[in-house]
Design an enzyme around this catalytic site. Structure first.
Site, PDB file in Angstrom:
ATOM      1  N   HIS A 169      -0.577  -7.509  23.639  1.00  0.00           N
ATOM      2  CA  HIS A 169      -0.802  -5.704  21.897  1.00  0.00           C
ATOM      3  C   HIS A 169      -0.700  -4.773  22.463  1.00  0.00           C
ATOM      4  O   HIS A 169      -0.486  -4.816  21.743  1.00  0.00           O
ATOM      5  CB  HIS A 169      -1.896  -6.885  21.001  1.00  0.00           C
ATOM      6  CG  HIS A 169      -1.770  -8.125  20.698  1.00  0.00           C
ATOM      7  ND1 HIS A 169      -0.761  -8.914  20.028  1.00  0.00           N
ATOM      8  CD2 HIS A 169      -2.974  -9.048  20.374  1.00  0.00           C
ATOM      9  CE1 HIS A 169      -1.607  -9.613  19.791  1.00  0.00           C
ATOM     10  NE2 HIS A 169      -2.659  -9.658  19.819  1.00  0.00           N
ATOM     11  N   ARG A 178       6.296  -7.644  12.497  1.00  0.00           N
ATOM     12  CA  ARG A 178       6.620  -8.466  10.932  1.00  0.00           C
ATOM     13  C   ARG A 178       6.247  -6.714  10.063  1.00  0.00           C
ATOM     14  O   ARG A 178       5.954  -6.074  10.414  1.00  0.00           O
ATOM     15  CB  ARG A 178       5.044  -9.100  11.066  1.00  0.00           C
ATOM     16  CG  ARG A 178       4.786  -9.692   9.423  1.00  0.00           C
ATOM     17  CD  ARG A 178       3.981 -10.679   9.360  1.00  0.00           C
ATOM     18  NE  ARG A 178       3.859 -11.253   8.412  1.00  0.00           N
ATOM     19  CZ  ARG A 178       3.379 -12.480   8.657  1.00  0.00           C
ATOM     20  NH1 ARG A 178       2.083 -13.351   8.956  1.00  0.00           N
ATOM     21  NH2 ARG A 178       3.149 -13.281   7.382  1.00  0.00           N
ATOM     22  N   ARG A 216      -1.805 -19.658   8.836  1.00  0.00           N
ATOM     23  CA  ARG A 216      -2.921 -19.637   7.944  1.00  0.00           C
ATOM     24  C   ARG A 216      -1.072 -19.937   6.531  1.00  0.00           C
ATOM     25  O   ARG A 216      -0.981 -21.076   6.230  1.00  0.00           O
ATOM     26  CB  ARG A 216      -2.591 -18.506   7.135  1.00  0.00           C
ATOM     27  CG  ARG A 216      -3.751 -18.208   5.895  1.00  0.00           C
ATOM     28  CD  ARG A 216      -3.999 -16.520   6.133  1.00  0.00           C
ATOM     29  NE  ARG A 216      -3.533 -16.020   6.135  1.00  0.00           N
ATOM     30  CZ  ARG A 216      -2.779 -15.544   4.590  1.00  0.00           C
ATOM     31  NH1 ARG A 216      -3.392 -15.197   3.842  1.00  0.00           N
ATOM     32  NH2 ARG A 216      -1.792 -14.752   4.332  1.00  0.00           N
ATOM     33  N   GLY A 229       1.913 -18.507   5.900  1.00  0.00           N
ATOM     34  CA  GLY A 229       3.772 -17.825   6.913  1.00  0.00           C
ATOM     35  C   GLY A 229       4.148 -17.906   5.706  1.00  0.00           C
ATOM     36  O   GLY A 229       5.415 -18.537   6.007  1.00  0.00           O
TER      37      GLY A 229
HETATM   38  P1  A3P Z   1      -0.789 -14.955   7.557  1.00  0.00           P
HETATM   39  O1  A3P Z   1      -1.674 -15.020   7.417  1.00  0.00           O
HETATM   40  O2  A3P Z   1       0.316 -14.809   6.575  1.00  0.00           O
HETATM   41  O3  A3P Z   1       0.038 -16.463   6.675  1.00  0.00           O
HETATM   42  P2  A3P Z   1      -0.163 -13.753  14.937  1.00  0.00           P
HETATM   43  O4  A3P Z   1       0.324 -15.715  15.461  1.00  0.00           O
HETATM   44  O5  A3P Z   1       0.627 -13.047  15.443  1.00  0.00           O
HETATM   45  O6  A3P Z   1      -1.882 -14.421  14.683  1.00  0.00           O
HETATM   46  O7  A3P Z   1      -0.027 -13.832  13.389  1.00  0.00           O
HETATM   47  C1  A3P Z   1      -0.135 -14.945  12.278  1.00  0.00           C
HETATM   48  C2  A3P Z   1       0.588 -14.772  11.267  1.00  0.00           C
HETATM   49  O8  A3P Z   1       1.820 -16.196  11.556  1.00  0.00           O
HETATM   50  C3  A3P Z   1       0.004 -16.069  10.269  1.00  0.00           C
HETATM   51  O9  A3P Z   1       0.460 -15.273   8.791  1.00  0.00           O
HETATM   52  C4  A3P Z   1       0.106 -17.585  10.401  1.00  0.00           C
HETATM   53  O10 A3P Z   1       0.418 -17.782   9.035  1.00  0.00           O
HETATM   54  C5  A3P Z   1       1.904 -17.376  11.030  1.00  0.00           C
HETATM   55  N1  A3P Z   1       3.034 -17.909  11.785  1.00  0.00           N
HETATM   56  C6  A3P Z   1       1.236 -18.524  12.444  1.00  0.00           C
HETATM   57  N2  A3P Z   1       2.235 -19.441  13.682  1.00  0.00           N
HETATM   58  C7  A3P Z   1       3.532 -20.113  12.237  1.00  0.00           C
HETATM   59  C8  A3P Z   1       4.444 -20.500  12.275  1.00  0.00           C
HETATM   60  N3  A3P Z   1       5.014 -21.861  13.357  1.00  0.00           N
HETATM   61  N4  A3P Z   1       5.503 -20.877  11.735  1.00  0.00           N
HETATM   62  C9  A3P Z   1       5.420 -19.499  10.816  1.00  0.00           C
HETATM   63  N5  A3P Z   1       4.277 -18.700  10.357  1.00  0.00           N
HETATM   64  C10 A3P Z   1       3.133 -19.100  11.831  1.00  0.00           C
END
Ligand code: A3P
Length: 329
Positions: free
Chosen positions: A136, A158, A291, A293
Site C-alpha cells: 500500500h 477506486r 462485502r 463490491g
Molecule cells: P466493498 O466494501 O465496497 O464491498 P480490498 O481488496 O482492497 O481490501 O478492497 C475490498 C473491496 O473490494 C470491498 O469493497 C470488497 O467487497 C471488494 N472486493 C473483494 N473481492 C472482490 C472481487 N473478487 N470482485 C469485486 N470486488 C471485490
C-alpha cells in the site's frame, strides 16, 4: 536514516530508535480507533509502520517481480486473485487453482503488513517465481530497487467515495483491546478531508502512481476498480499483455479469460469455504475482504453534502492531472 541492526543470526532487530522515531511522529486516530503516524508524507496505520520502514530499506527487487499496489479497499484482493491466475494459468487450470483453498492474501502477500512486519529481513527465496507481492506504499516511498529494476507494478485505484465507505465497514471488523472504533462515518470525515486515513492522503498516493504510469507505461499499469467492474475481460487482457504474457488466440477461443474472471469474481471467492471461515494471522476474518463490491454504494452512507465536499477536495488536489473517477454505475 539507519534504523536497524543485524544480529549475530542474521536477523535484523529493531533498535530503540525506531520506537523513538514513531513516538516523535505526528499522530491521529484511524477509523478503528488505533493510531495513524505521519512519516515521509504518508499516514501509516500503527501495525504497518515498522514493516513499511523495513520494506523500504531492505527489499531488493528482481526484474521478474510483480508488485501489486493500491490504497486499501480499492480492489486489492480482486487484483491479487486475477494476477495470480493470469500468471499461473499454465500451471493450474481454474478448476485446480490454489485460490480454491487459499485466500488471495496468502498467495500474494503484503510487504508492509505481512512479510516485513513479521521479520525485519524475511526470507523471500521461498516465494515461487515470478514473485507476486503487494503493498500500500506510495510510489515515491517504494524501495529504490523497485523503481530501478525491470520489475512491473500493477496499481488499482477506486473512486474515493466508495473507497472511504468500504474502509469504514472494514475498520469495524477490527477488534483491538483498549481501543474504541469511531462510531460513525461523520466522526472521521473531517480527517479524511485532510487526507488523514490509512496510507493517505488519497490524492497523493493515486497521483504518484498515475504520473508514474504516464511516464513509464511499460513499468506501471494503472487500473480502476470501476473499469474492471464494467469490463473484466478486456482488463484481464490488459494485465496479461502488460506482464508480457498475453492470452493466445487458442486461449481466447477456449474461454480461458472468462474462466479466470468467473473464478475471481466476488461471488465465487466469497463463497469458498476458505474465505467464508478462515481468519488472517492478524485475527481478521477472511470474509471481511468481501462485502458488496458495488460502484456507488457510497450513496447509502454519505450525504450529498459530504460527497460533494470530499470530491471537490480530491478534484482540486488532482487538478490538471487528467485522472478522473466514476462514482456511479
Ligand atoms: P466493498 O466494501 O465496497 O464491498 P480490498 O481488496 O482492497 O481490501 O478492497 C475490498 C473491496 O473490494 C470491498 O469493497 C470488497 O467487497 C471488494 N472486493 C473483494 N473481492 C472482490 C472481487 N473478487 N470482485 C469485486 N470486488 C471485490
Amino acid at each position: 536514516m539507519e534504523t536497524t541492526t543485524i544480529s549475530s543470526n542474521g536477523e535484523s532487530e529493531v533498535k530503540d530508535e525506531i520506537q523513538g522515531l514513531i513516538a516523535s511522529l505526528p499522530s491521529e486516530k484511524n477509523w478503528d480507533g488505533s493510531p495513524l503516524y505521519f512519516y515521509q508524507g504518508v499516514w501509516y496505520p500503527v501495525f504497518a509502520i515498522r514493516g513499511a520502514l523495513s520494506f523500504q530499506q531492505h527489499f531488493i527487487a528482481q526484474d521478474t517481480d510483480i508488485i501489486l499496489a493500491s490504497m486499501p479497499k480499492s480492489g486489492t484482493t480482486w487484483l491479487k486473485a486475477l494476477t495470480f491466475s493470469v500468471v499461473n494459468r499454465n500451471i493450474y487450470s481454474p478448476k485446480e487453482s490454489p485460490l480454491l483453498a487459499t485466500p488471495p492474501h496468502e498467495l500474494v502477500r503484503f510487504f508492509e503488513i505481512d512479510l516485513y512486519s513479521k521479520k525485519q529481513l524475511p526470507d523471500l527465496i521461498q516465494l515461487p517465481s515470478p514473485r507476486i507481492c503487494s503493498c500500500h506504499s506510495h510510489y515515491e516511498t517504494l524501495p529504490q530497487s523497485i523503481r530501478d529494476s525491470g520489475c512491473k507494478i500493477v496499481y488499482i485505484c477506486r473512486n474515493p467515495l466508495d473507497q472511504l465507505v468500504s474502509y469504514f465497514h472494514f475498520s469495524r471488523k477490527f477488534k483491538r483491546e483498549n481501543v474504541k472504533p469511531l462510531s460513525s462515518i461523520e466522526e472521521g470525515f473531517d480527517n479524511v478531508c485532510l487526507g488523514i486515513q490509512s496510507y493517505g492522503p488519497f490524492w497523493d498516493t493515486v497521483l504518484g502512481y498515475w504520473k508514474a504510469s504516464l511516464e513509464r507505461p511499460d513499468k506501471v499499469l494503472f487500473l480502476k476498480y470501476e473499469d474492471l467492474k464494467e469490463d473484466i475481460i478486456s482488463n484481464l487482457k490488459k494485465i496479461a499483455e502488460f506482464l508480457g504474457i498475453p492470452f493466445t488466440d487458442k486461449e481466447e477461443k477456449e474461454g480461458v479469460i472468462e474462466e479466470i474472471s468467473r473464478l475471481c469474481s466476488l461471488d465465487s471467492l466469497r463463497n469458498l469455504e476458505v474465505n467464508k471461515n478462515g481468519v488472517r494471522p492478524s485475527g481478521l476474518p477472511n470474509s471481511s475482504f468481501f462485502r458488496k463490491g458495488e460502484v456507488g454504494d457510497w450513496t447509502n452512507y454519505l450525504s450529498p453534502f459530504m460527497a460533494e465536499n470530499y470530491l471537490k477536495i480530491v478534484e482540486e488536489k488532482l487538478g490538471g492531472s487528467g485522472l478522473t473517477f466514476r462514482t456511479s454505475q
